[in-house]
Design a protein around this motif. Structure first.
Motif, short mmCIF file in Angstrom:
data_model
loop_
_atom_site.label_atom_id
_atom_site.label_comp_id
_atom_site.label_asym_id
_atom_site.label_seq_id
_atom_site.Cartn_x
_atom_site.Cartn_y
_atom_site.Cartn_z
N ARG A 302 0.84 -1.20 0.00
CA ARG A 302 0.00 0.00 0.00
C ARG A 302 0.88 1.25 0.00
O ARG A 302 0.70 2.16 0.80
CB ARG A 302 -0.92 0.01 1.23
CG ARG A 302 -1.93 -1.12 1.29
CD ARG A 302 -3.01 -0.93 0.22
NE ARG A 302 -4.08 -1.90 0.40
CZ ARG A 302 -4.11 -3.09 -0.18
NH1 ARG A 302 -3.09 -3.46 -0.95
NH2 ARG A 302 -5.12 -3.92 0.01
N GLU A 304 1.15 3.68 -2.15
CA GLU A 304 0.44 4.91 -2.49
C GLU A 304 -0.34 5.44 -1.29
O GLU A 304 -0.34 6.64 -1.02
CB GLU A 304 -0.52 4.64 -3.65
CG GLU A 304 -1.29 5.87 -4.09
CD GLU A 304 -2.26 5.57 -5.22
OE1 GLU A 304 -2.85 6.52 -5.75
OE2 GLU A 304 -2.41 4.38 -5.56
N ARG A 305 -0.98 4.54 -0.55
CA ARG A 305 -1.73 4.97 0.63
C ARG A 305 -0.81 5.48 1.72
O ARG A 305 -1.15 6.42 2.45
CB ARG A 305 -2.59 3.81 1.15
CG ARG A 305 -3.54 4.20 2.26
CD ARG A 305 -4.43 3.04 2.63
NE ARG A 305 -5.32 2.69 1.54
CZ ARG A 305 -6.06 1.57 1.51
NH1 ARG A 305 -5.99 0.71 2.50
NH2 ARG A 305 -6.85 1.33 0.48
N GLY A 307 1.87 7.19 1.26
CA GLY A 307 2.15 8.57 0.89
C GLY A 307 0.97 9.50 1.14
O GLY A 307 1.16 10.66 1.53
N GLN A 308 -0.26 8.99 0.94
CA GLN A 308 -1.44 9.82 1.21
C GLN A 308 -1.53 10.19 2.68
O GLN A 308 -1.90 11.32 3.03
CB GLN A 308 -2.70 9.07 0.78
CG GLN A 308 -2.84 8.89 -0.72
CD GLN A 308 -4.03 8.03 -1.09
OE1 GLN A 308 -4.58 7.30 -0.26
NE2 GLN A 308 -4.43 8.10 -2.35
N SER A 330 8.25 5.77 2.29
CA SER A 330 7.12 6.14 1.43
C SER A 330 6.20 7.14 2.10
O SER A 330 5.57 7.96 1.43
CB SER A 330 6.32 4.89 1.04
OG SER A 330 5.80 4.24 2.19
N ALA A 334 6.57 11.85 1.70
CA ALA A 334 5.35 12.57 1.30
C ALA A 334 5.00 13.69 2.26
O ALA A 334 4.16 14.54 1.94
CB ALA A 334 4.17 11.59 1.20
#
Length: 561
Positions: A302, A304-305, A307-308, A330, A334
């Motif tokens: 995960r 991408e999550r 980084g969110q 990661s 971000a």
């Protein structure tokens, strides 16, 4: 070669016949359930499923429910529940067939199911073949599962719309993408209704003994109204409904050195918008306060999550940001540069939990709040396990948010249940984790804090667990113990299920009570015919419901349109 060809042809024919037989049996089970509600969306599906089931139970409808979420549960008509057994621990939409068959054995008035499909094609199969809902719920559209549903919010809205019932009704609290949903609903000849959260007052929200949102309550109230349950009755049923194991909660602990710690588990809201909404609600209610620290749990699948979660740090304005799991980079990369010096990398996913917990608690002040976000699996579960070993802080602290809690019973940090909840549960399941050290383990149902539900008369006989020698909790009945009764499917995977006066028990099946009148012309449920006579259900006319309001216009349930 001809022999092998004949064998292959025979096997295909056998599989075809078996598939046709299974489909006919499944459709027969569906037709025994007059009202079927399918709950879909990005966040809050499990809570809405429980709220809808509680509202319908409060209205006197025999209701079965099933959640997926943090911990999949099969909820019986008497509100007791048990974990859903999954072979090899793998979730599959095919399990809905067994759930429907098991639910139909109760001859319920309504079935409330949480959608467990993510792929758009599977969502459509789940609706058209497995559930065939009469009322659909599409709670919200958030940025999640972008690889499966699409890169934009409009794409996600169209993917979720594939669970709308053709020629049925769909309820939503989504305002920003209402036009997109309306377009998809019109293509399916589906009436889309907007559940306005502003119709839910703060006083009504305070009746809950656990955290929930006005959007969720508004959806459940509108579903109950469609099935003939009035508002006050539906609210009482929702207040008594047991919360989901992954519900937003706040615990108070005493850390080493006399430090006082409030911990908020926000792992279930693992998209940026839902995470911010949950934390802001906790701050507004005074359940957590500043100085505020944040824990981000990272997972390698995960990225991408991760980084969110790091990108929303400036909006949370924490004093410290602890990063656990892998890869921590990661999430840290971000975080905007001006906030990155507050990040503390507590090591990868192979670091000992006791070691990183000592370092984390060492950074905290004498009185602080800690919020966990991201993904629960991996180091997040280790974090919860070690926090559960800390002693609970039961002392009242009026200078540390006490007045806010006294004013709002929804805050569970240092306040006992309201009177109705004490009667329903008999104890405070939030004093410690409801499932001891691991709140997400598939524990036996007998350890559930919600098993102690009062009823008029004594419990029925013990029923053997379908997955071992663990007895289920005793299922109460209105008039004493029910006789042991075999499920109509013989010695199936679900064992013996007690019926009050079932079709396979002793004596005739009682007549179902007449449903309350419905302002929209929909009957709450088709009356169940007396056993053993089989009567053809009368064809109900299509509900006459006014078109849903366009964006910017809202409908207050119970008021003329």
């Amino acid at each position: 070669m001809l022999f092998l060809y004949c064998v292959l042809l025979a096997c295909c024919a056998i599989m075809l016949v078996a598939g046709i037989v299974e489909q006919r049996r499944h459709f027969a089970s569906l037709h025994r359930i007059p009202n079927r509600v399918l709950v879909n969306g990005i966040r809050g599906k499990s809570s809405i499923t429980r709220l809808c089931a509680g509202a319908l139970r409060g209205g006197g409808l025999t209701t079965v429910a099933k959640t997926t979420g943090t911990a999949a549960r099969f909820i019986h008509p008497d509100a007791t529940e048990e974990p859903v057994y999954r072979k090899f621990g793998i979730a599959n939409v095919v399990e809905q067939i067994g759930i429907v068959r098991r639910a139909s054995a109760y001859r319920p008035d309504a079935l409330v199911m949480e959608c467990m499909a993510v792929m758009p094609a599977l969502q459509e199969i789940n609706q058209s073949k497995l559930i065939q809902s009469t009322i659909g719920v599409l709670c919200n559209v958030r940025e999640d599962h972008v690889a499966e549903m699409g890169p934009t919010l409009d794409d996600i809205a169209r993917s979720l719309s594939r669970s709308m019932p053709y020629g049925g009704i769909c309820v939503t609290a989504e305002k920003e993408r209402f036009d997109v949903l309306k377009e998809e609903a019109d293509a399916r000849d589906c009436r889309l209704l907007y559940a306005d959260p502003d119709t839910v007052s703060d006083e009504e929200l305070r009746g809950f003994s656990w955290f929930t949102f006005k959007e969720n309550v508004a959806i459940a109230l509108l579903v109950a109204e469609l099935l003939g349950v009035d508002r006050e009755t539906a609210l009482r049923g929702m207040y008594e409904a047991p919360p989901d194991p992954g519900v937003l909660s706040v615990e108070r602990y005493l850390a080493p050195g006399g430090k006082r710690l409030r911990f908020a588990n926000v792992f279930a809201a693992n998209d940026p918008e839902s995470t911010l909404m949950n934390i802001n609600q906790l701050l507004d209610l005074g359940a957590v306060d500043r100085p505020l620290s944040v824990v981000i749990n990272c997972r390698p699948d995960r990225v991408e999550r991760n980084g969110q979660m790091g990108a929303i740090i400036p909006e949370l304005r924490p004093d410290k940001v602890f990063v656990i799991g892998h890869p921590a980079k990661s999430a840290i990369d971000a975080i905007p540069a001006e906030w990155r010096d507050r990040a503390v990398d507590l090591g990868g996913d192979h670091r000992d939990g006791e070691e990183f917990m000592q370092e984390l608690l060492g950074h905290l002040g004498p009185s602080s709040s800690l919020v966990a976000i991201g993904n629960i699996h991996g180091q997040g579960e280790v974090l919860l396990e070690h926090l559960a070993e800390l002693p609970a802080d039961e002392a009242a602290d009026s200078e540390d948010g006490g007045p806010a809690r006294e004013a709002d019973p929804a805050v569970r940090a240092d306040q006992a249940f309201p009177p109705h909840a004490d009667a329903a549960y008999g104890q405070d399941p939030y004093a410690r984790s409801p499932y001891d050290a691991d709140p997400y383990a598939p524990v036996p149902h007998t350890r559930s804090p919600y098993a102690q539900v009062p009823y008029a008369q004594g419990p029925a006989a013990d029923v053997q667990s379908p997955h071992g020698q663990v007895p289920y909790p005793q299922v109460p009945h209105p008039q004493g113990p029910a006789p042991d009764t075999q499920v109509p499917y013989g010695q199936g995977p679900y064992g013996r299920v007690p019926y009050p006066q079932g079709p396979h028990g002793q004596g005739p099946r009682p007549q179902a009570p007449a449903p309350a009148p419905d302002p929209h012309g929909i009957r709450a449920a088709t009356p169940v015919p007396a056993w053993p006579q089989q009567q053809q259900q009368q064809q109900q006319p299509r509900p006459q419901i006014h078109p849903s309001p366009p964006q910017g216009q809202r409908h207050t349930p119970g008021e003329p349109r």
